[in-house]
Design an enzyme around this catalytic site. Structure first.
Site, PDB file in Angstrom:
ATOM      1  CG  HIS A  11      -2.036  -0.994   1.094  1.00 51.01           C
ATOM      2  ND1 HIS A  11      -3.319  -0.647   0.755  1.00 51.01           N
ATOM      3  CD2 HIS A  11      -2.032  -2.341   1.215  1.00 51.01           C
ATOM      4  CE1 HIS A  11      -4.063  -1.732   0.702  1.00 51.01           C
ATOM      5  NE2 HIS A  11      -3.306  -2.778   0.976  1.00 51.01           N
ATOM      6  CG  ASP A  62      -0.080   9.295   0.798  1.00 46.90           C
ATOM      7  OD1 ASP A  62      -0.103   8.131   1.225  1.00 46.90           O
ATOM      8  OD2 ASP A  62      -0.806  10.206   1.237  1.00 46.90           O
TER       9      ASP A  62
END
Ligand code: ADQ
Length: 498
Positions: A174, A386
């Site tokens: 992720h 991110d």
């Protein structure tokens, strides 16, 4: 052979067990990206979720109470929950240590924040072995597909192999995968890379992450090579062949859009704006984390107020920070820095009837969060790095009148998909961000609508179900729909259920 059941394995189980207002133990659905993403996918399909309960509950609860809460959690979530128990030392060294003091900063390009304590590695290895044992005990080679998630659990497939257990496994990262010159600082770089190659499929958020991974494999395992093209490639190593792919995670667009138009959300949104009238609201929503770029963002907002006085009284920033990893001193220091900056900026610019920054430090409930998404005209999402950033997608999904503006960091994984409609910024460039804030505040309605329509179309098209199906197609050549409904598949009882 088709898989009959999906088993999701992640550090945290999809529920939170804690004490309610009257001191009674209660079970609540978990929050965060992964739960939002996978909940709808497992529900009513006999799916199961393996993970840690989040605290040392066995010391506080007797077995029967815990079993009861897990059963209640399973009923409410619609899938079976299998806990992995961790000791205090394991939590400290595997979770706070190796995962959050080594892999998290290293993979977000912040190696100077890493603490390469060798004892962390040993416990990380030991806990991954523990997860592998629970996977082995609760799955079978023929029926299950085990989908393992994120940087805390890189070694699970490797341990299954060492135990002589054959399972079909996939892994999804992720967070970003770092470039070669960052990754090779890791003292356990060979072990981590070789462990990833024990999965049958490894998925990344973006092409950038996959490219970084390929560079590392080519350099550290020179006898390997890659073939194919498109979003899934084949990696050929001397030991085995595996698939590596890019699967940008998304959200349940329809659910967000529908929920945003409910009366309860509209009423709450109205209350927010009625209390902050005659101004545009800019929204920042982040977990407390140094990768999210909150201090630089606050400085950029102050810079915009300084250099563009027309924004004063007409703009307020609502910065929501969701508490996270508060036990770690670095996070505590970040919280203090944010609070100092908010105080300083408000002290400097506040006028009667106008406060520039409204700071909220707590987890919002769903209605409140949706109301902020709906009512704020501009989202300011500026992480230093991110994996994806789901808040950016959720904001757009909730902008049902197409009047929101998304300001997005070049270094969010979401940038690859959303850069056509968003205003892009370099989160290290304070003046550049201030200019873009001004531009967003003065954008014409027509341009806002054009950009937001584009963003919403793209997010609607590439939603969470497409993400899951793309991964499962690559993994086992079947869509989610092809996993049988719960009543058609009765899982066998397993020896380790507690
Ligand atoms: P996170 O770092 O947690 O996830 P993000 O993708 O933004 O970051 O997801 C945050 C989630 O928390 C969102 O779904 C949001 O709705 C929820 N949330 C935000 N504010 C909240 C609040 N105040 N109260 C309650 N819930 C709130 C990691 C990676 C990301 C990646 C995701 C998914 O770091 O890059 O996008 O996984 O893969």
């Amino acid at each position: 052979m088709k898989a009959k059941r999906l088993t999701v394995v992640s550090n945290r189980l999809a529920i939170v067990v804690d004490k309610g207002g009257e001191g009674q133990w209660q079970v609540r659905p978990g929050s965060g990206g992964l739960v939002t993403a996978l909940g709808p996918v497992l529900r009513d399909r006999g799916g199961q979720w393996i993970g840690w309960l989040g605290s040392n509950l066995r010391e506080m609860l007797d077995q029967d109470t815990l079993n009861g809460l897990l059963e209640q959690g399973s009923r409410e979530t619609g899938y079976s929950l299998k806990p992995v128990e961790l000791s205090q030392e394991e939590i400290q060294k595997y979770y706070f240590g190796f995962s959050n003091e080594i892999l998290w900063p290293l993979f977000h390009d912040l190696p100077s924040r890493c603490n390469f304590d060798p004892s962390y590695w040993r416990v990380y290895d030991q806990v991954n072995a523990k997860f592998a044992e629970v996977v082995a005990a609760n799955t079978s080679e023929e029926e299950d597909y085990a989908w393992i998630h994120d940087y805390q659990l890189i070694l699970v497939a490797d341990h299954l192999k060492k135990m002589g257990v054959e399972r079909r496994t996939g892994f999804f990262l992720h967070i970003p995968f770092p470039p070669l010159d960052g990754f090779i600082r890791l003292p356990w770089r060979f072990q981590i890379l070789r462990a990833l190659l024990q999965y049958d499929l490894v998925g990344f958020q973006t092409v950038r992450d996959r490219r970084n991974f390929m560079d590392c494999v080519r350099t550290l395992i020179p006898e390997s090579r890659f073939v194919g093209h498109g979003h899934v490639l084949r990696c050929l190593t001397p030991e085995r062949d595996i698939l590596i792919g890019t699967f940008p995670i998304s959200i349940d667009f329809k659910q967000f859009a529908e929920f945003a138009s409910t009366k309860e959300v509209q009423d709450e949104a109205w209350i927010i704006h009625a209390n902050l009238p005659d101004r545009q609201l800019i929204l920042g929503v982040d977990r407390l984390d140094y990768t999210k770029g909150i201090p630089l963002r606050l400085q950029a907002f102050a810079n915009a107020l300084e250099r563009y006085p027309d924004l004063r009284r007409k703009t307020s920033l609502i910065q929501v920070v969701v508490p996270s990893r508060e036990e770690v001193p670095e996070y505590e220091a970040l919280k203090s820095e944010i609070e100092r900056l908010v105080g300083e900026i408000n002290g400097r610019f506040t006028e009667v009837g106008w406060t520039p920054i409204h700071y909220i430090y707590r987890s919002l409930n769903r209605i409140e969060l949706m109301a902020y998404y709906r009512t704020c005209e501009i989202a300011l999402i500026t992480p230093l790095k991110d994996g994806m950033n789901l808040v950016a997608k959720e904001f757009c999904a909730c902008s049902i009148e197409n009047n929101g503006v998304l300001i997005l960091s070049d270094f969010a994984g979401a940038a690859a998909q959303l850069h056509h409609g968003a205003l892009m910024v370099n989160p290290f460039d304070i003046e550049g961000m201030a200019d873009v804030i001004h531009r967003a505040c003065t954008m014409t309605v027509a341009e806002r609508q054009r950009r937001m329509e584009k963003l919403r179309r793209s997010i609607q098209r590439y939603d969470i179900f497409r993400w899951v199906n793309a991964f499962l197609q690559a993994a086992v050549n079947q869509d989610l729909e092809e996993f049988p409904q719960a009543e058609l598949f009765v899982p066998k009882p397993t020896p380790t259920e507690i």
